[in-house]
Design an enzyme around this catalytic site. Structure first.
Site, PDB file in Angstrom:
ATOM      1  N   TYR A 127      11.378  38.457  47.087  1.00 49.20           N
ATOM      2  CA  TYR A 127      10.606  37.569  47.957  1.00 49.20           C
ATOM      3  C   TYR A 127       9.483  38.359  48.646  1.00 49.20           C
ATOM      4  CZ  TYR A 127      14.373  34.056  47.628  1.00 49.20           C
ATOM      5  OH  TYR A 127      15.291  33.137  47.193  1.00 49.20           O
ATOM      6  N   ARG A 139      17.619  44.866  55.525  1.00 43.04           N
ATOM      7  CA  ARG A 139      18.984  44.424  55.804  1.00 43.04           C
ATOM      8  C   ARG A 139      19.870  45.658  55.944  1.00 43.04           C
ATOM      9  NH1 ARG A 139      16.442  40.466  56.503  1.00 43.04           N
ATOM     10  NH2 ARG A 139      16.784  38.349  55.738  1.00 43.04           N
ATOM     11  N   ASP A 151      25.064  38.402  61.913  1.00 46.88           N
ATOM     12  CA  ASP A 151      23.909  38.997  62.620  1.00 46.88           C
ATOM     13  C   ASP A 151      22.693  38.081  62.574  1.00 46.88           C
ATOM     14  OD1 ASP A 151      23.267  39.312  59.905  1.00 46.88           O
ATOM     15  OD2 ASP A 151      22.861  41.453  60.020  1.00 46.88           O
ATOM     16  N   GLU A 152      22.719  37.084  61.664  1.00 41.46           N
ATOM     17  CA  GLU A 152      21.537  36.237  61.500  1.00 41.46           C
ATOM     18  C   GLU A 152      21.270  35.381  62.736  1.00 41.46           C
ATOM     19  OE1 GLU A 152      20.869  34.682  57.675  1.00 41.46           O
ATOM     20  OE2 GLU A 152      22.181  36.141  56.708  1.00 41.46           O
ATOM     21  N   LYS A 173      24.982  28.421  62.505  1.00 39.70           N
ATOM     22  CA  LYS A 173      25.965  29.442  62.913  1.00 39.70           C
ATOM     23  C   LYS A 173      25.833  29.726  64.420  1.00 39.70           C
ATOM     24  CE  LYS A 173      28.514  31.561  60.675  1.00 39.70           C
ATOM     25  NZ  LYS A 173      29.926  31.289  60.266  1.00 39.70           N
ATOM     26  N   LEU A 177      37.061  24.254  48.604  1.00 42.15           N
ATOM     27  CA  LEU A 177      36.610  24.584  47.242  1.00 42.15           C
ATOM     28  C   LEU A 177      35.272  23.898  46.943  1.00 42.15           C
ATOM     29  CD1 LEU A 177      39.971  24.643  45.205  1.00 42.15           C
ATOM     30  CD2 LEU A 177      38.763  26.559  46.268  1.00 42.15           C
ATOM     31  N   THR A 178      34.258  24.255  47.727  1.00 43.89           N
ATOM     32  CA  THR A 178      32.885  23.845  47.426  1.00 43.89           C
ATOM     33  C   THR A 178      32.421  24.684  46.233  1.00 43.89           C
ATOM     34  OG1 THR A 178      31.865  25.579  48.769  1.00 43.89           O
ATOM     35  CG2 THR A 178      32.476  23.535  49.913  1.00 43.89           C
ATOM     36  N   ALA A 183      38.929  31.000  49.947  1.00 46.03           N
ATOM     37  CA  ALA A 183      38.619  31.155  48.520  1.00 46.03           C
ATOM     38  C   ALA A 183      37.174  31.607  48.295  1.00 46.03           C
ATOM     39  CB  ALA A 183      38.881  29.846  47.775  1.00 46.03           C
ATOM     40  N   ILE A 212      37.659  21.630  56.645  1.00 51.64           N
ATOM     41  CA  ILE A 212      37.941  21.922  58.067  1.00 51.64           C
ATOM     42  C   ILE A 212      37.539  20.750  58.967  1.00 51.64           C
ATOM     43  CG2 ILE A 212      37.917  24.461  57.998  1.00 51.64           C
ATOM     44  CD1 ILE A 212      35.021  24.295  59.186  1.00 51.64           C
ATOM     45  N   GLY A 214      10.125  31.194  56.720  1.00 48.95           N
ATOM     46  CA  GLY A 214      10.851  31.643  57.916  1.00 48.95           C
ATOM     47  C   GLY A 214      11.650  32.908  57.680  1.00 48.95           C
ATOM     48  N   GLY A 269      36.401  35.689  52.728  1.00 53.29           N
ATOM     49  CA  GLY A 269      37.733  35.146  53.006  1.00 53.29           C
ATOM     50  C   GLY A 269      38.775  35.645  52.015  1.00 53.29           C
TER      51      GLY A 269
HETATM   52  P1  NAD Z   1      31.090  31.979  50.890  1.00 54.66           P
HETATM   53  O1  NAD Z   1      30.013  30.956  50.761  1.00 54.66           O
HETATM   54  O2  NAD Z   1      31.347  32.927  49.776  1.00 54.66           O
HETATM   55  O3  NAD Z   1      32.492  31.261  51.208  1.00 54.66           O
HETATM   56  C1  NAD Z   1      32.602  30.159  52.053  1.00 54.66           C
HETATM   57  C2  NAD Z   1      33.933  29.479  51.747  1.00 54.66           C
HETATM   58  O4  NAD Z   1      34.101  28.380  52.650  1.00 54.66           O
HETATM   59  C3  NAD Z   1      34.007  28.893  50.326  1.00 54.66           C
HETATM   60  O5  NAD Z   1      35.248  29.234  49.738  1.00 54.66           O
HETATM   61  C4  NAD Z   1      33.909  27.387  50.553  1.00 54.66           C
HETATM   62  O6  NAD Z   1      34.614  26.626  49.578  1.00 54.66           O
HETATM   63  C5  NAD Z   1      34.544  27.257  51.923  1.00 54.66           C
HETATM   64  N1  NAD Z   1      34.100  26.043  52.639  1.00 54.66           N
HETATM   65  C6  NAD Z   1      32.819  25.607  52.789  1.00 54.66           C
HETATM   66  N2  NAD Z   1      32.815  24.462  53.508  1.00 54.66           N
HETATM   67  C7  NAD Z   1      34.117  24.203  53.831  1.00 54.66           C
HETATM   68  C8  NAD Z   1      34.746  23.173  54.573  1.00 54.66           C
HETATM   69  N3  NAD Z   1      34.039  22.181  55.120  1.00 54.66           N
HETATM   70  N4  NAD Z   1      36.089  23.207  54.716  1.00 54.66           N
HETATM   71  C9  NAD Z   1      36.811  24.208  54.148  1.00 54.66           C
HETATM   72  N5  NAD Z   1      36.271  25.196  53.418  1.00 54.66           N
HETATM   73  C10 NAD Z   1      34.930  25.207  53.275  1.00 54.66           C
HETATM   74  O7  NAD Z   1      30.744  32.753  52.233  1.00 54.66           O
HETATM   75  P2  NAD Z   1      31.070  34.237  52.674  1.00 54.66           P
HETATM   76  O8  NAD Z   1      29.927  35.090  52.320  1.00 54.66           O
HETATM   77  O9  NAD Z   1      32.428  34.614  52.249  1.00 54.66           O
HETATM   78  O10 NAD Z   1      31.040  34.063  54.256  1.00 54.66           O
HETATM   79  C11 NAD Z   1      32.221  33.746  54.977  1.00 54.66           C
HETATM   80  C12 NAD Z   1      31.880  33.668  56.455  1.00 54.66           C
HETATM   81  O11 NAD Z   1      31.333  34.915  56.873  1.00 54.66           O
HETATM   82  C13 NAD Z   1      30.830  32.615  56.783  1.00 54.66           C
HETATM   83  O12 NAD Z   1      31.187  32.000  57.993  1.00 54.66           O
HETATM   84  C14 NAD Z   1      29.538  33.403  56.952  1.00 54.66           C
HETATM   85  O13 NAD Z   1      28.680  32.775  57.882  1.00 54.66           O
HETATM   86  C15 NAD Z   1      30.083  34.709  57.499  1.00 54.66           C
HETATM   87  N6  NAD Z   1      29.289  35.903  57.208  1.00 54.66           N
HETATM   88  C16 NAD Z   1      28.886  36.184  55.933  1.00 54.66           C
HETATM   89  C17 NAD Z   1      28.153  37.354  55.690  1.00 54.66           C
HETATM   90  C18 NAD Z   1      27.696  37.720  54.291  1.00 54.66           C
HETATM   91  O14 NAD Z   1      26.877  38.638  54.152  1.00 54.66           O
HETATM   92  N7  NAD Z   1      28.200  37.089  53.243  1.00 54.66           N
HETATM   93  C19 NAD Z   1      27.831  38.223  56.743  1.00 54.66           C
HETATM   94  C20 NAD Z   1      28.278  37.900  58.032  1.00 54.66           C
HETATM   95  C21 NAD Z   1      28.999  36.736  58.244  1.00 54.66           C
HETATM   96  P1  TYD Z   2      20.354  37.199  51.115  1.00 57.04           P
HETATM   97  O1  TYD Z   2      21.329  37.894  50.245  1.00 57.04           O
HETATM   98  O2  TYD Z   2      20.032  35.773  50.854  1.00 57.04           O
HETATM   99  O3  TYD Z   2      20.883  37.395  52.619  1.00 57.04           O
HETATM  100  P2  TYD Z   2      20.190  36.950  54.024  1.00 57.04           P
HETATM  101  O4  TYD Z   2      20.980  35.783  54.442  1.00 57.04           O
HETATM  102  O5  TYD Z   2      20.369  38.151  54.885  1.00 57.04           O
HETATM  103  O6  TYD Z   2      18.775  36.651  53.835  1.00 57.04           O
HETATM  104  O7  TYD Z   2      18.976  37.995  51.097  1.00 57.04           O
HETATM  105  C1  TYD Z   2      18.914  39.348  51.525  1.00 57.04           C
HETATM  106  C2  TYD Z   2      17.460  39.800  51.489  1.00 57.04           C
HETATM  107  O8  TYD Z   2      17.001  39.771  50.136  1.00 57.04           O
HETATM  108  C3  TYD Z   2      16.526  38.897  52.278  1.00 57.04           C
HETATM  109  O9  TYD Z   2      15.527  39.693  52.902  1.00 57.04           O
HETATM  110  C4  TYD Z   2      15.891  38.017  51.229  1.00 57.04           C
HETATM  111  C5  TYD Z   2      15.861  38.911  50.006  1.00 57.04           C
HETATM  112  N1  TYD Z   2      15.992  38.187  48.709  1.00 57.04           N
HETATM  113  C6  TYD Z   2      15.037  38.365  47.717  1.00 57.04           C
HETATM  114  O10 TYD Z   2      14.057  39.106  47.889  1.00 57.04           O
HETATM  115  N2  TYD Z   2      15.199  37.686  46.548  1.00 57.04           N
HETATM  116  C7  TYD Z   2      16.239  36.846  46.326  1.00 57.04           C
HETATM  117  O11 TYD Z   2      16.324  36.245  45.226  1.00 57.04           O
HETATM  118  C8  TYD Z   2      17.212  36.674  47.359  1.00 57.04           C
HETATM  119  C9  TYD Z   2      18.391  35.760  47.160  1.00 57.04           C
HETATM  120  C10 TYD Z   2      17.032  37.361  48.540  1.00 57.04           C
END
Ligand code: NAD
Ligand code: TYD
Length: 338
Positions: free
Chosen positions: A204, A211, A124-125, A151, A35-36, A9, A60, A272, A13
């Protein structure tokens, strides 16, 4: 194939469920999500009348909930995570609980059920700040904030289940992903929705952090490909390889929306802060993956979606979100030099 998709959700995902059901009409999905604050049932509205999808609200880390579900499926795809760096600096506990302890519960259940595939969605982080060149899958893990450290810990646990128990795991490490349904705490949806409301875009530090933005559909296609064609025990980087810094991103968003560049506001830096992420994705290319959206198309499709779907994001940007916003940005704004 029957899949258990955890974190279904959330942003990626829910896009994955949509993408996968479209591409694999004969497969079915059990979607699990706690559903956090980041999980939103509305992100799955497309599954409402689809008999191939069943939703379960659970954590989970809950063995009793997760165990029987893994018995019902052929593969697990784990998106469930706490995912925002700034929140991990404020409240790290949930990051360790879900991204390490919860992941371990899921791995153990998958091992006991004997699933054919366990795909861990990573990031990638975990490579940390990459000052020059590209991080390939053999680059050292060097996380620098509690999110990326949790992670990276999760990645090592997943790999240990391959080496120790032969659980057929695959890991993907995706670049910064953007597109529809991303919670507006991440930089792109935050900047787009703030700009639509003529509110400042908090940059920031100097805004020079780089990125590599990847469109969510391209990321989902990569995960589906790695699930089906990836080698067991292997890691696949998923990058777009088109880098942009925060000021350049903000400039493009403001231009697309016809808003003034003066909305950019430099604030105190993220502690950081990783100033550059960049990956070599050639291993995934050998499986046949190519991105379909270049950077222009990625940003434009994302901006237009938020423009057209105010009814999705406006309710989110209230209540608890505003509390978080004040908590995170208050001290940064206070550190700003006029
Ligand atoms: P998100 O925060 O939008 O979604 C995370 C989901 O996990 C939410 O629906 C939340 O309710 C659920 N969740 C959290 N804790 C839980 C638990 N204990 N049990 C069950 N469900 C739980 O995150 P996203 O951006 O969709 O990222 C999804 C995955 O992809 C993550 O593992 C993240 O590390 C990875 N990822 C994200 C990005 C990005 O740019 N968003 C990039 C690379 C990898
Ligand atoms: P973010 O979307 O939090 O992803 P990441 O996990 O890769 O840091 O941030 C992407 C980039 O944007 C990162 O260099 C931090 C910067 N940033 C800002 O400058 N201002 C903001 O309010 C946020 C959320 C991020």
């Amino acid at each position: 194939m029957r899949l258990l998709v955890t974190g279904c959700a959330g942003f990626i995902g829910s896009n994955f469920v949509r993408y996968y059901l479209r591409q694999h009409p004969d497969d079915s999905i059990i979607g699990l999500d706690k559903l956090t604050y980041a999980g939103n049932r509305a992100n799955l509205a497309h599954t409402d009348n689809d008999p191939r999808f069943r939703f379960v609200q659970a954590d989970i880390a809950d063995r009793d909930a997760v165990g029987p579900l893994t018995e019902e499926v052929d593969a697990v795809v784990n998106f469930a995570a706490e995912s925002h760096v700034d929140r991990s600096l404020l409240d790290p506990d949930a990051f360790i609980r879900t991204n390490v302890v919860g992941l371990h519960v899921l791995l153990e259940a998958a091992r006991q059920a004997g699933v054919q595939r366990f795909l861990q969605v990573s990031t990638d982080e975990v490579y940390g700040h990459v000052p020059a060149g590209l991080a390939d899958e053999c680059a050292p893990l060097a996380p620098r904030n509690p999110y990326s450290a949790s992670k990276a810990g999760g990645d090592l646990l997943v790999q240990s289940y391959w080496h120790s128990h032969g659980l057929p795991v695959v890991l993907t490490r995706g670049a910064n992903t953007i597109g529809p349904y991303q919670y507006p705490e991440k930089v792109t949806p935050l900047f787009v929705t703030n700009a639509l409301d003529d509110q400042p875009l908090p940059i920031y530090g100097q805004g020079t952090a780089v990125r590599d933005y990847l469109y969510v559909e391209d990321h989902c296609a990569a995960i589906a490909l790695a699930l089906h064609a990836g080698a067991a025990g292997e890691v696949y980087n998923v990058g777009a390889n088109e880098e942009v810094n925060t000021v350049e991103l903000a400039t493009r968003i403001l231009d697309l929306l016809g808003k003034p560049q003066t909305l950019m506001q430099h604030v105190g830096d993220r502690p950081g802060h990783d100033y550059r992420y960049s990956m070599d994705s050639s291993r995934l290319h050998t499986l046949g993956w190519q991105r379909r959206y270049d950077l222009d198309a990625t940003i434009e499709a994302t901006v237009r979606w938020y423009q057209e779907n105010e009814s999705w994001w406006r309710p989110i940007k209230s209540g608890a979100f505003l509390e978080y916003y004040r908590r995170n940005y208050g001290p940064k704004l206070a550190g700003t030099t006029p």
